[in-house]
Design a protein around this motif. Sequence first.
Motif, PDB file in Angstrom:
ATOM      1  N   GLN A  56     -25.566 -11.516  21.783  1.00  0.00           N
ATOM      2  CA  GLN A  56     -24.888 -10.394  22.421  1.00  0.00           C
ATOM      3  C   GLN A  56     -25.353  -9.060  21.828  1.00  0.00           C
ATOM      4  OE1 GLN A  56     -20.595 -10.708  22.630  1.00  0.00           O
ATOM      5  NE2 GLN A  56     -20.679 -12.951  22.674  1.00  0.00           N
ATOM      6  N   PRO A  75     -34.463 -16.362  28.217  1.00  0.00           N
ATOM      7  CA  PRO A  75     -33.424 -16.036  27.246  1.00  0.00           C
ATOM      8  C   PRO A  75     -34.039 -15.586  25.920  1.00  0.00           C
ATOM      9  CG  PRO A  75     -33.648 -18.413  27.451  1.00  0.00           C
ATOM     10  CD  PRO A  75     -34.503 -17.812  28.521  1.00  0.00           C
ATOM     11  N   GLU A 113     -25.243 -20.107  23.925  1.00  0.00           N
ATOM     12  CA  GLU A 113     -25.092 -18.956  24.816  1.00  0.00           C
ATOM     13  C   GLU A 113     -23.798 -18.200  24.473  1.00  0.00           C
ATOM     14  OE1 GLU A 113     -24.852 -18.005  29.628  1.00  0.00           O
ATOM     15  OE2 GLU A 113     -25.120 -20.047  28.893  1.00  0.00           O
TER      16      GLU A 113
END
Length: 460
Positions: free
Chosen positions: A371, A334, A365
């Motif tokens: 994003q 991530p 998240e």
Amino acid sequence: MSASRRSGTTDELGPNEPEQPDGTDLLAALLDGMDAALCAFDADGVVTHWNREAERILGWTAAEAVGRQGFAGWAVRSADAQEVEGRLLSAMRAPGRQVHEFALLTKDGGRVLVRTQSAAVRGADGKPAGVYCAFSEVHAQIDLERSIALSEALFEDASWGVVLVDADLRPAVVNAHAARALGTGRTSVLGRPLGELLAQGVEELESALTHVLAEGAPPAPAEIWVSVRTPEGEQRRCWRCGFVRLASPLAEEPVPLGVGWLFNDVTEAKQAEQEAALLRFRTNQLHRAARAAAECEDPSEAATVHLDFALAGFADHALIDRVAGDPAAESDGPVRLVRVAATPSGAPGPSLLTGQAGLPVRYAEGHPALQCVDRTGAVRASVGAVPPERAREWAAARQWPHDAVHALCAVLRSRGRTLGVVTFLRGAGRSQFERSDAVYAEDVAVRIASALDLAGVLRR
């Protein structure tokens, strides 16, 4: 001089007996007080009555007119006298009113075109006893007809709103265009307070109407922003308004009847002006930021200068996060972001480098900043209409200042690499970020990324 010819005799009055006006005096006073020009003829065509308005139009006094045989030789040309007298006296033999137009002569020799309405006067036996005639200058009648036609056109076909507001500041007459602008019908709006029709801007509008009632129309149109209550919700509109004070034409002293309010919707034009002004301001800010950053010896300081200039009129807070690790290296894990710079929270001041070089920010998240990195594009977020406590919880969960309610994240890219994210935040009372804001934020992000990449801050 009486407006009518006196006839008959009066009884002698006693020393203590007040004089009582007879019917002739009352009729003369009534005729003199009327705004229409009135005269009357007996069955032989002799003038029996002549009021002050007839004197005003033609110049002949009652003393000069009463007792004359028709209009021949004084009020009409000799060539027209027989025709005019025939038209007037024909009313004794015709039912209803007769309308004619012909020219009369004034005392000073001028000619006046008049429109007459004449009808028979019948005696006690029911037989014609004479004719009464009301007349007016034709141009005055034409002016009246034009005024009526103009009023009807304004209230039916005008492409702007027309509202007659009474002295209580309530609509008394509304045209079709105004009714559509107010989101209601022409009859349902009548008599209602303006506060029931407008959610915002009603105070400014009522203040303008009150001023017009007291002082008269303002010298120039006024532009008023309002929010109109409609079945679809509130609509924000800008109306360019003109006002005229209405007074009764029948009173000797002006009596206010209300205000004529005319308005035109200029929302699109004003929004275009505002957008153009905003674009000029932002372009100027970028230009000033570039000049100020060129004076900075430290590229990191140049980056914060760009951020500070971008904040003016655009956002309340700003954050810069870099991608942890080498942006050029491939990673299946991530994305982690590290705080690089931020504006002070809770106090004014310039943006500062935080110095937290190696501690990733605990973004959950789906965080807008994450994003933004994944999409390589701008991301907008807003808390929406929630209580203040919920708004603070929303901001705290995203690691933003507690007063943030709107966010815009723009990706930091330099030489084809995604290096981090800049986040702009707005507090309560500010509007949400729009698409045009995202374009501006991306332009600022390019400048910040170039400065920080040059300083090596994004490559730690």
